[in-house]
Structures are given as structure tokens and as C-alpha cells.
Design a protein around this motif. Structure first.
Motif, PDB file in Angstrom:
ATOM      1  N   GLN A 208       0.840  -1.202   0.000  1.00 58.96           N
ATOM      2  CA  GLN A 208       0.000   0.000   0.000  1.00 58.96           C
ATOM      3  C   GLN A 208       0.876   1.254   0.000  1.00 58.96           C
ATOM      4  O   GLN A 208       0.595   2.208  -0.711  1.00 58.96           O
ATOM      5  CB  GLN A 208      -0.911   0.006   1.236  1.00 58.96           C
ATOM      6  CG  GLN A 208      -2.170  -0.845   1.072  1.00 58.96           C
ATOM      7  CD  GLN A 208      -2.991  -0.443  -0.141  1.00 58.96           C
ATOM      8  OE1 GLN A 208      -3.234   0.730  -0.394  1.00 58.96           O
ATOM      9  NE2 GLN A 208      -3.416  -1.427  -0.924  1.00 58.96           N
ATOM     10  N   ALA A 209       1.943   1.227   0.804  1.00 61.90           N
ATOM     11  CA  ALA A 209       2.807   2.414   0.905  1.00 61.90           C
ATOM     12  C   ALA A 209       3.440   2.721  -0.458  1.00 61.90           C
ATOM     13  O   ALA A 209       3.455   3.871  -0.894  1.00 61.90           O
ATOM     14  CB  ALA A 209       3.879   2.167   1.951  1.00 61.90           C
ATOM     15  N   ASN A 210       3.900   1.683  -1.128  1.00 64.38           N
ATOM     16  CA  ASN A 210       4.502   1.916  -2.444  1.00 64.38           C
ATOM     17  C   ASN A 210       3.467   2.341  -3.466  1.00 64.38           C
ATOM     18  O   ASN A 210       3.736   3.170  -4.337  1.00 64.38           O
ATOM     19  CB  ASN A 210       5.226   0.665  -2.931  1.00 64.38           C
ATOM     20  CG  ASN A 210       6.626   0.589  -2.352  1.00 64.38           C
ATOM     21  OD1 ASN A 210       7.211   1.616  -2.012  1.00 64.38           O
ATOM     22  ND2 ASN A 210       7.131  -0.614  -2.204  1.00 64.38           N
ATOM     23  N   LYS A 211       2.279   1.775  -3.345  1.00 66.78           N
ATOM     24  CA  LYS A 211       1.220   2.180  -4.273  1.00 66.78           C
ATOM     25  C   LYS A 211       0.924   3.667  -4.138  1.00 66.78           C
ATOM     26  O   LYS A 211       0.693   4.362  -5.128  1.00 66.78           O
ATOM     27  CB  LYS A 211      -0.047   1.364  -4.021  1.00 66.78           C
ATOM     28  CG  LYS A 211       0.014  -0.019  -4.650  1.00 66.78           C
ATOM     29  CD  LYS A 211      -1.342  -0.694  -4.627  1.00 66.78           C
ATOM     30  CE  LYS A 211      -1.303  -1.930  -5.507  1.00 66.78           C
ATOM     31  NZ  LYS A 211      -2.511  -2.744  -5.380  1.00 66.78           N
ATOM     32  N   ARG A 212       0.941   4.141  -2.888  1.00 64.53           N
ATOM     33  CA  ARG A 212       0.680   5.572  -2.681  1.00 64.53           C
ATOM     34  C   ARG A 212       1.750   6.422  -3.351  1.00 64.53           C
ATOM     35  O   ARG A 212       1.457   7.422  -3.977  1.00 64.53           O
ATOM     36  CB  ARG A 212       0.652   5.888  -1.183  1.00 64.53           C
ATOM     37  CG  ARG A 212      -0.736   5.751  -0.588  1.00 64.53           C
ATOM     38  CD  ARG A 212      -0.823   6.464   0.749  1.00 64.53           C
ATOM     39  NE  ARG A 212       0.021   5.855   1.758  1.00 64.53           N
ATOM     40  CZ  ARG A 212      -0.322   4.754   2.433  1.00 64.53           C
ATOM     41  NH1 ARG A 212      -1.476   4.154   2.202  1.00 64.53           N
ATOM     42  NH2 ARG A 212       0.481   4.249   3.331  1.00 64.53           N
ATOM     43  N   ILE A 213       3.002   5.993  -3.204  1.00 64.07           N
ATOM     44  CA  ILE A 213       4.101   6.752  -3.816  1.00 64.07           C
ATOM     45  C   ILE A 213       3.931   6.768  -5.343  1.00 64.07           C
ATOM     46  O   ILE A 213       4.054   7.812  -5.988  1.00 64.07           O
ATOM     47  CB  ILE A 213       5.466   6.130  -3.435  1.00 64.07           C
ATOM     48  CG1 ILE A 213       5.669   6.252  -1.928  1.00 64.07           C
ATOM     49  CG2 ILE A 213       6.598   6.789  -4.206  1.00 64.07           C
ATOM     50  CD1 ILE A 213       6.864   5.476  -1.403  1.00 64.07           C
ATOM     51  N   ILE A 214       3.599   5.608  -5.890  1.00 58.81           N
ATOM     52  CA  ILE A 214       3.440   5.526  -7.342  1.00 58.81           C
ATOM     53  C   ILE A 214       2.284   6.421  -7.798  1.00 58.81           C
ATOM     54  O   ILE A 214       2.416   7.217  -8.730  1.00 58.81           O
ATOM     55  CB  ILE A 214       3.193   4.056  -7.771  1.00 58.81           C
ATOM     56  CG1 ILE A 214       4.421   3.187  -7.457  1.00 58.81           C
ATOM     57  CG2 ILE A 214       2.865   3.983  -9.260  1.00 58.81           C
ATOM     58  CD1 ILE A 214       4.199   1.694  -7.643  1.00 58.81           C
ATOM     59  N   TRP A 215       1.154   6.309  -7.088  1.00 60.22           N
ATOM     60  CA  TRP A 215      -0.037   7.100  -7.436  1.00 60.22           C
ATOM     61  C   TRP A 215       0.305   8.589  -7.515  1.00 60.22           C
ATOM     62  O   TRP A 215      -0.044   9.276  -8.483  1.00 60.22           O
ATOM     63  CB  TRP A 215      -1.110   6.836  -6.362  1.00 60.22           C
ATOM     64  CG  TRP A 215      -2.486   7.314  -6.668  1.00 60.22           C
ATOM     65  CD1 TRP A 215      -3.520   6.573  -7.162  1.00 60.22           C
ATOM     66  CD2 TRP A 215      -3.006   8.647  -6.461  1.00 60.22           C
ATOM     67  NE1 TRP A 215      -4.645   7.349  -7.286  1.00 60.22           N
ATOM     68  CE2 TRP A 215      -4.362   8.622  -6.867  1.00 60.22           C
ATOM     69  CE3 TRP A 215      -2.480   9.841  -5.987  1.00 60.22           C
ATOM     70  CZ2 TRP A 215      -5.190   9.738  -6.805  1.00 60.22           C
ATOM     71  CZ3 TRP A 215      -3.295  10.965  -5.933  1.00 60.22           C
ATOM     72  CH2 TRP A 215      -4.634  10.909  -6.343  1.00 60.22           C
TER      73      TRP A 215
END
Ligand SMILES: Nc1ncnc2c1ncn2[C@@H]1O[C@H](COP(=O)(O)OP(=O)(O)OP(=O)(O)O)[C@@H](O)[C@H]1O
Ligand SMILES: [Zn+2]
Length: 649
Positions: A208-215
Motif C-alpha cells: 500500500q505504501a509503495n502504491k501511494r508513492i506511485i499514485w
């Protein structure tokens, strides 16, 4: 009312299962459509999107809440239109689609800015003349592009060039792939072209944390290239300029839970809204895309030959009725010899069977009873590796393999049919010194595992690779010389309109894994009906196969000539379900429907379906929505609407 004059009233779309918007007050009159905001909704804090809808007449304005916070993100108009149109096409709530567009935003936020890099290192291969011509057609076309080229013709290589051109001009690019192992291999291939740090993967395995960064780095335009699973379609690109759907015919682009949609079709819609290029790539396009190319809606870009010196493999059909050695084996003598020859020249063989486990059925020899799942109407498959019986639909697993029939108590139970575990067992006996691996969706569940496997296969750590359809798609291994298809007979299922088409695609895809570099490969197809004209045409006369299949669909007014919409309802109480479905049937006006008819029970729920058959065009979706809403649904009944269904179980 006076005190509210300076205060704006905004209609906010929330990430919940409704199309309705909610009124909130705002002291910030600069808020406009597409701005993301945080609001209190009941006891929760939700992120919503400001819409352009006019403020509603509110009865008690003093009861309205203020927008808690404006977030520093804004959706583009193109993206907002996509959200609305994707919802309407798939007959699903606007809020639900919004949810998949912002799902990764809530939660503690750490802002990690990535370096923006526009300049790419030059690509280190050169295109062949046919690829060069194809690239020019792609770059100059304004329609969706159907890139149709035989397996190994260099489609992947080619679309990388198209992406390169896009990123050079500061656009963002998205590649959608159907299978995790393929996504892993293609990422690695593209990394050698663009550099590893310039590629971002998007799939369910990312934290989730990486997804947020990517988003965040997609909405600000800094990430240029995403290689992803179908959910990547709902990322808020700032300047999306090209989408590639690789293996566009693949049915795993169809998402069957939550929002039911086909990522290929939604990619075309997204591209239309973003006014960007879309490339659908396949050696065996879906009939839908094939027809769109025939009608001129899509521009077809062909690649007719394999790249370089590589030739398409030689295909032979093996008559399994002649396979009468003393000890029955699912691997015929011809295939055994071919594997031995391949071992001798130190190349790899791939054996394909689209069935997991050891045996799909366990049958009583006295009364014919088949061991069934207690929760579903399907037979249980036997897994020898774990000595269990499993249901493929609900994950039911029984550790007790019955030694007697539950129906008549007879003790003669026979395992019937064949799965890849059984092929592996036979192969280990037949080729005792060969290094063998067997793969299915459960062995390749993560990118890490896929990476390891790809490396091991490329480094020739295995001689024989046995697998289900996970090994069929798009993979590029240099050393695979032989492909053996254990059961090549086209599968035709009364209730699956695409049964024959899918067989055609799978047989050609899996054949395409053989002999992809210099030496010509061999494909052996085992069949119990080797003169079946369908099989022959699917392999040796594709034009005729497609023409006839298209004619059949036309005559029966089936997709791609018509639109189907499947109304699926399920409940534990069958009587209530039947009543509801009958009410729906009776309420259908000016809609052509088939059913209701029962389908398979799954997870203890009975299931019934009504199929709507109509012309294409969005008006059908509207009438279906109104029709469904006109009948009150008991809360114990679950309803899902599947536009363009692929699964007819
Ligand atoms: N221009 C090129 N220069 C060097 N190698 C190339 C070039 N084009 C293709 N190849 C090589 O040819 C092989 C087949 O190409 P590619 O995988 O792109 O084909 P494909 O059409 O995508 O195949 P499939 O339909 O099976 O997925 C690969 O090993 C690739 O590296
Ligand atoms: Zn089950």
C-alpha cells in the motif's frame, strides 16, 4: 440563507457504491471539478471528488458539513469523463469506479518525490524493415491499432519503440499484461531498453505504501512508464499518451469481481477520452477486435513473419487412438521420442495441459457417483502432492480422500482424467535424468517467484517445463525447441459462446513458444479426433477458421455482432431467488431476455441468470439499469451485472 451566500455548496462524489453525489459546504470558492477533498461522511473520513453538478436544493443547510480539507490533487477532465463513461458502460455506480481510482490514497502519507527523467538512453536494437513499416503506421494512425503478428514476429520489440517515441515527447505510457509471469519477463526485457529505474510495475503484490508513492508520481506526471495488471487503468495519469494491451485476446483481462469490466475495452475507452494512442497486440486477436479491424474502426498493422531467421514451428497432430502401448500413458510414443531427441540436443521441452492437480474426477465404478464439493455443484479434483480433494471454485479442501463411495458404499473408486501432476509423475518415470518443473497459477503467485522461474528457465536449469495456461502466453525463451500439447481437442462448451475461439487462441499461443530463435521448433498436438476440421483449420487455415467462426456468430446473433448483458443473482434460499428472478423477467419491457435459468451453485449459494441480448450502443445499458431498479431486491439476494460476459458457468 444570507450567511451562506459567500459560502459555496459543492456536490461531492464519494468512493462508495452509489452514483449519487453529496452536498458539502465550502469556504473555498476556488474548488472546481476534479479537485480531491476530504470530507466527513457518517463516522468516516472519506476522500471524494468535487463534481461540476449544480448545487442541490438543500432543505436544512445548517445541517450540512464543511469540506474538511482540500487535497493537492486534481483529476483531469479526460480522466473524469473516463470515470463516468466506464461506470455507465459497465452499469456500475460512479462512486465504485472513483473508489478504484483513489483507493491507494488514504492512509498515512509519506511524500516521496521521484526524479523526473525525460531523456531515455537509445534503444540498442534495430528494427527490421517490416517492423519499421509497422512502426510508421502505428505512429501515424489516429484509430485504435490492432497489432496482429504471428508469435515471435517482434510485436513486443515494436511497441517498445512506439513507447520510446511517446516518452521522448514527454508523454506517459501504460502497458497492460494478462499474467504475472509475462509482466515480469516483459518488465525485464523493457528494462534492458529503458533502464530498470525508469519502469514501474503495478499489480496486487505491491505494498500500500509503495502504491501511494506511485499514485502520487503518476498524477504529477513524473512516472513515465507503468507496466501493470488491469487495475493500472484506473491510475490518474496526468498526460497519458499511449496504452498497450498485450495479448489483447486474453480472457484474464476480464475482471469478474467488484467492478466487472474488460480491461481491453476500458483501455480503448480510456484512450478515446485521453485522446491518446492505443495498441492492441496479439497473434490471435479476439473476434471482437478482428471485426473492428474489418469494419475499419481499428487500424490493423500486420507483421506476417517471425523476426530474423526464426521460422514458425512445424506442427504435427498425433492420433492418440493409435497410442496403444502395453502401459497406457498420457504422453504418446511420438511425444516421448521427440522429448528424448530434444534432451539429446540439449534443448528444452514444454508440455502443456490446462488442468491443475492430478485427476479432475474421482468416480465410483459401481454407481457412477462423482465426489462433489459440499458448497458448490462442481466435482472435486484430486491433488496427489497434498493427498487432498479440492474445489477450484471455493477453495474447499478435503484431507480425506474417500476410500468408499458416499452414495453406494462401494469401495471401487477410480480417478479419471488427467492434470499436470499426473503428467509430471509420468515424465519423471519416462525421463529419469531430466530436470523437470511443473507450473500453474499457484506456483507463480508473486513477481519474486516469477523472476526466479524465468531466470531458471532461461539459464536452462530445467529440461522439461510442464504447465497450465500460465506458460502459454507471450513468454520468450530462447531454448525451447519442442512444445507438446497433451490434449489439443478444441473444447466446445454449449454454454460458452467463445469456447472454440479460446481453444484456437490457446493452441496457437502455446505453439508459439517453440523455436523462437534460429532453429525451427516442433509442436506435437495429441488428439483423439485428429481429423476434426475445427482443429485443422485452427492450426493450418486461420483465415478460414476466423471467417467461419465469425459467420456462425453472425447467424446466431451473438457477440461481436450483438451485445450480451448477464444479470446474475445468487442466494442461499433458492425459492426467494426464483421469485425475484421471475419478477425481473415479468418486468422486462422492450428488452430481449433469455432465462432466468439456474447456473452452478457456488459457495453454498444458488445462482440464476438472465441474459439480455441486444444491439450495441449505450442505450441498452440505460434500459437495463432502469429495469433492474424497477424491481425491489430482497437484501439476501446478491446481484451482479456483467456487460459482455465471458464466463458462463
Ligand atoms: N528488432 C529486433 N532486433 C533484435 N531482436 C529482435 C527484434 N525484434 C524482435 N526480436 C527478438 O525476436 C524474438 C521475438 O520477438 P517478440 O518477443 O517481440 O515477439 P512477439 O511478436 O511479441 O511474440 P509473441 O506473440 O509470442 O509474444 C525476441 O527474442 C526478440 O528479442
Ligand atoms: Zn466448492
Amino acid at each position: 440563507m444570507d450567511q451562506y451566500n459567500k459560502i459555496a455548496l459543492k456536490q461531492i462524489l464519494l468512493p462508495i457504491r452509489t452514483t449519487k453525489t453529496f452536498s458539502y459546504l465550502s469556504q473555498n470558492d476556488k474548488l472546481s471539478e476534479g479537485d480531491l477533498v476530504e470530507v466527513e461522511f457518517g463516522k468516516q473520513n472519506l476522500i471524494g471528488m468535487v463534481t461540476a453538478q449544480p448545487a442541490e436544493d438543500v432543505k436544512n443547510p445548517e445541517k450540512l458539513k464543511y469540506i474538511s480539507k482540500k487535497l493537492p490533487y486534481k483529476f483531469t477532465n479526460n480522466f473524469i469523463n473516463f470515470i463516468y463513461k466506464a461506470s455507465d458502460y459497465n452499469i456500475c455506480e460512479h462512486g465504485l469506479v472513483l473508489k478504484s481510482c483513489i483507493a491507494n490514497l488514504s492512509g498515512g502519507s509519506r511524500d516521496v518525490e521521484i526524479e523526473e527523467e525525460n531523456l531515455l538512453p537509445p534503444i540498442n536494437t534495430t528494427l527490421s524493415q517490416p517492423q519499421e513499416n509497422a512502426l510508421n503506421s502505428i505512429l501515424s494512425s489516429h484509430n485504435p491499432i490492432l497489432l496482429e503478428g504471428v508469435t515471435g514476429s517482434g510485436k513486443t520489440e515494436l511497441y517498445c519503440y512506439a513507447i520510446y517515441e511517446t516518452i521522448k515527447n514527454n508523454g506517459q505510457a501504460l502497458i497492460l499484461l494478462p499474467e504475472i509471469i509475462l509482466a515480469t519477463q516483459i518488465s525485464e526485457r523493457i528494462a534492458t531498453i529503458f533502464g530498470k529505474e525508469k519502469i514501474t510495475n503495478w499489480h496486487s503484490g505491491i505494498s500500500q505504501a509503495n502504491k501511494r508513492i506511485i499514485w502520487k508520481n503518476i498524477i504529477n506526471g513524473k512516472i513515465k512508464l507503468i507496466i501493470g495488471a488491469r487495475s493500472a487503468l484506473f491510475l490518474p495519469f496526468l498526460n497519458l499518451k499511449i496504452i498497450v494491451v498485450d495479448e489483447e485476446h486474453d480472457t484474464s483481462f476480464k475482471q469478474e469481481e467488484s467492478i466487472i469490466y474488460n480491461a481491453r475495452d476500458m483501455a480503448v475507452l480510456r484512450a478515446h477520452e485521453e485522446k491518446c494512442k492505443v495498441i492492441l497486440s496479439s497473434a490471435t486477436p479476439s473476434l471482437e477486435s478482428h471485426l473492428n479491424a474489418l469494419s475499419g474502426k481499428y487500424s490493423k498493422v500486420p507483421l506476417e513473419k517471425r523476426f530474423g531467421k526464426s521460422k514458425l514451428p512445424e506442427i504435427k497432430i498425433i492420433d492418440m487412438r493409435q497410442n496403444t502401448s502395453s502401459r497406457f500413458s498420457w504422453i504418446s510414443n511420438d511425444l516421448i521420442s521427440a522429448i528424448n531427441e530434444t534432451l539429446y540436443i540439449k534443448k528444452q521441452s514444454m508440455l502443456f495441459l490446462n488442468r491443475k492437480g492430478y485427476a479432475p474426477l474421482s468416480v465410483c465404478l459401481n454407481c457412477g457417483y462423482k465426489e462433489k464439493c459440499p458448497n458448490c455443484s462442481f466435482s472435486l479434483a484430486f491433488y496427489k502432492s497434498s493427498n487432498t480433494l479440492k474445489c477450484h471454485y471455493c477453495n474447499y479442501c478435503s484431507n480425506e480422500k474417500s476410500t468408499f463411495c458416499k452414495h453406494c458404499s462401494n469401495i471401487k473408486i477410480q480417478l479419471r482424467g488427467v492434470g499436470i501432476e499426473k503428467i509430471e509423475e509420468e515424465a519423471r518415470i519416462l525421463f529419469p535424468s531430466a530436470r523437470i518443473i511443473s507450473l500453474d497459477s499457484s506456483t507463480i503467485s508473486t513477481h519474486k517467484k516469477a523472476q526466479r522461474l524465468i531466470a531458471d528457465i532461461s539459464e536452462k536449469k530445467f529440461d522439461i517445463i510442464i504447465g497450465t495456461q500460465v506458460i502459454a502466453k507471450g513468454l520468450d525463451f530462447e531454448s525451447i525447441h519442442l512444445v507438446g500439447i497433451i490434449q489439443a481437442d478444441p473444447y466446445s462448451h454449449d454454454c460458452d459462446i467463445r469456447g472454440i475461439e479460446k481453444s484456437y487462441q490457446l493452441l496457437n499461443q502455446i505453439s508459439g513458444r517453440a523455436g523462437r530463435k534460429e532453429q525451427q521448433g516442433i509442436v506435437l498436438m495429441q488428439s483423439y479426433n485428429p481429423t476434426n476440421p475445427l482443429l485443422i483449420k485452427a492450426l493450418f487455415n486461420k483465415e478460414q477458421f476466423l471467417e467461419e467462426e465469425l459467420n456462425d456468430r453472425k447467424e446466431s446473433y451473438m457477440p461481436p455482432f450483438s451485445r450480451l448483458i448477464s444479470i446474475n443473482a445468487s442466494a442461499k434460499n433458492e425459492e426467494k431467488l426464483i421469485n425475484y428472478m421471475n419478477e425481473l423477467r415479468d418486468a422486462a419491457q422492450n428488452i430481449d431476455i433469455l432465462g432466468p435459468s439456474p447456473t452452478n451453485r457456488i459457495r453454498q449459494r444458488y445462482r440464476y441468470r438472465i441474459i439480455v441480448q441486444s444491439t450495441k450502443g449505450l442505450s441498452t445499458q440505460k434500459s437495463v439499469k432502469n429495469w433492474i431498479n424497477s424491481v425491489k431486491k430482497p437484501s439476501s439476494i446478491q446481484l451482479s451485472i456483467d456487460v459482455d460476459p465471458y464466463n458462463f458457468l
